[in-house]
Design a protein around this motif. Structure first.
Motif, PDB file in Angstrom:
ATOM      1  N   THR A 198       4.877  -3.764  -7.403  1.00 26.97           N
ATOM      2  CA  THR A 198       4.591  -3.085  -8.667  1.00 26.97           C
ATOM      3  C   THR A 198       3.285  -3.558  -9.307  1.00 26.97           C
ATOM      4  N   GLU A 219      11.706   3.334  -2.689  1.00 25.29           N
ATOM      5  CA  GLU A 219      12.031   3.648  -4.081  1.00 25.29           C
ATOM      6  C   GLU A 219      11.033   2.986  -5.027  1.00 25.29           C
ATOM      7  N   THR A 220      10.755   1.708  -4.782  1.00 24.42           N
ATOM      8  CA  THR A 220       9.808   0.994  -5.645  1.00 24.42           C
ATOM      9  C   THR A 220       8.414   1.599  -5.550  1.00 24.42           C
ATOM     10  N   LYS A 223       8.171   5.009  -7.373  1.00 29.14           N
ATOM     11  CA  LYS A 223       8.051   4.892  -8.826  1.00 29.14           C
ATOM     12  C   LYS A 223       6.630   4.522  -9.241  1.00 29.14           C
ATOM     13  N   GLN A 224       5.937   3.802  -8.358  1.00 34.43           N
ATOM     14  CA  GLN A 224       4.572   3.371  -8.665  1.00 34.43           C
ATOM     15  C   GLN A 224       3.523   4.335  -8.115  1.00 34.43           C
TER      16      GLN A 224
END
Length: 457
Positions: A198, A219-220, A223-224
């Motif tokens: 992130t 997923e991470t 989101k970024q």
């Protein structure tokens, strides 16, 4: 999982390491960000010099490095040396070919009302690589070689059971003359990965590992809004049809299933045989599998060493136990040997049904699932009846059958009359739950590039 070197042949913990603190991680990410600016300004010749230097160092270090790899994850010493040689070859391949792979892609200027139009490939910056233990050197090099040649820099979060190999990789590129901070190893646990991904200074990520790890990283990254390449394993089909050379197919099938102690994403795992040749292939296959020597991985004549972790062996045991409890037959192997270490014998399981866990799950050990197919349509149906889609194999000399399976396999790779493997010169990757994106060749090197469109009036 503790960050430690544990010899899988004995179960002995040889060396333990502390995870990096938040402050230490911050220092490394900051260094990587600075290195990214410096490295992207270097020429292809300068980058190629680093890669060729790293290849020369691998040649020099082959004996000691092979021992480290074998000690940490149990691959045979012969396989470890072969992996090191493959890495050196891969480094030299990208040093030689990256400039042409990343040359400006010329567009049709007249079609877009321009005097010139082209696409330029430029680095994204800092790439986080989350890598597994099964090919502890090659998995990293196949990212690092194209990545560094493209002008990116790397942060490596390696598997916690191969810390010494991970540290060697950072030192390798330092010794080869890479810009300071251009490739760094992060000795961290999996829970520390999210914060790094992130971080705005980290541009993208690549992961080879389990479905669960892939979903988490994906997923991470999603989101970024960051690019990610995922290779998440497979349950590759190995189809044998009546025109095949059965003796050769059975011999290659044994290597394909038992390579790296059966712990390979692209190892053939499901052997689907036409009913007309099923009995003869099964006889030859069992004969070859039962002839594999299981033992000390440091001995040159050992074919199969221990599985890398105690839990890994237990996972294999559980799948075989579940299958036999539901009616499957063991044609060879299937018994955990006495003594220290996490050894498991080459095993062939037949009469598998859809209610068995082994039908749908990847077996990460030297266990082959054997299926009888009534015809070519049935063979293709069984081959595609999986959530995975990494590699695939078909054995036939019939051109129509070759075309049928090349088109019909739901997989990222098809190998005909040979064993699935990876080469720097051809693309590597899968579909379905085996992930997305590609590694190696021009497709892999461009994954972590900004494809910049240039239009000139």
């Amino acid at each position: 999982m503790a960050i430690a070197t544990t010899n899988p042949a004995t179960g002995e913990v040889l060396k333990e390491f502390d995870a990096l603190s938040d402050a230490e991680i911050e220092e490394k990410v900051a260094r990587a960000a600075q290195a990214a600016q410096a490295h992207r300004a270097t020429s292809f010749d300068e980058r190629a010099g680093v890669l060729r230097g790293a290849a020369d160092i691998l040649d020099e270090d082959v004996d000691s490095l092979a021992v480290t790899m074998t000690t940490e994850m149990g691959k045979t010493i012969t396989a470890a040396k072969a992996e090191i040689a493959k890495c050196a070859k891969g480094l030299r391949y990208y040093a030689d070919h990256a400039p042409e792979m990343l040359a400006d892609d010329i567009a049709d200027a007249d079609a877009v009302d321009a005097s010139r139009a082209f696409h330029r490939f430029q680095p994204l910056g800092v790439v986080l690589a989350v890598m597994p233990w099964n090919f502890p050197l090659w998995q990293v090099i196949r990212f690092a070689a194209p990545g560094l040649m493209a002008g990116n820099v790397g942060l490596l979060k390696h598997a916690s059971n191969v810390p010494q190999t991970a540290l060697y990789l950072e030192d390798l590129f330092r010794r080869a003359g890479l810009v300071d901070g251009g490739f760094q190893t992060l000795l961290i646990g999996s829970k520390q990965v999210e914060a790094i991904l992130t971080d705005k200074r980290v541009a993208a990520a690549t992961l080879t590992g389990s479905e669960g790890a892939g979903r988490s990283i994906g997923e991470t990254a999603g989101k970024q809004l960051k690019k990610v390449v995922l290779e998440l394993g497979g349950s590759d089909p190995f189809v044998v049809l009546p025109s095949a050379d059965l003796e050769k197919a059975a011999k290659v099938a044994t290597t394909a299933r038992c390579q790296n102690n059966g712990q390979s994403c692209i190892a053939a795992k499901r052997f689907i045989v036409h009913t007309d040749v099923y009995d003869e292939f099964a006889r030859l296959f069992v004969e070859n599998m039962s002839g594999q020597k299981v033992g000390d991985p440091t001995e040159d004549d050992t074919d199969i060493g221990p599985l890398a972790t105690e839990q890994g062996r237990q996972d294999v045991v559980d799948l075989v136990t579940d299958a036999t409890a539901k009616g499957a037959r063991i044609l060879t192997g299937g018994e955990v040997p006495d003594g220290p270490g996490w050894f498991y014998p080459p095993t062939v399981v037949a009469d598998i049904t859809t209610d068995m866990d082994i039908y749908g799950e990847e077996v990460f050990g030297p266990v082959a699932s054997l299926y009888r197919a009534s015809d070519t349509d049935d063979a293709l149906r069984i081959a595609n009846d999986t959530d995975f889609g990494l590699g695939s194999n078909v054995w036939t000399t019939d051109d129509a059958e070759i075309d049928k399976f090349v088109d019909g396999f739901e997989a990222g790779q098809v190998f005909v009359n040979g064993m699935t493997t990876s080469y720097p010169a051809i693309a590597f990757g899968g579909v379905k739950n085996s992930g997305h994106g590609r590694e190696l060749t021009k497709f892999g090197i461009r994954e972590f590039c900004n494809v910049k469109t240039v239009w000139i009036a």
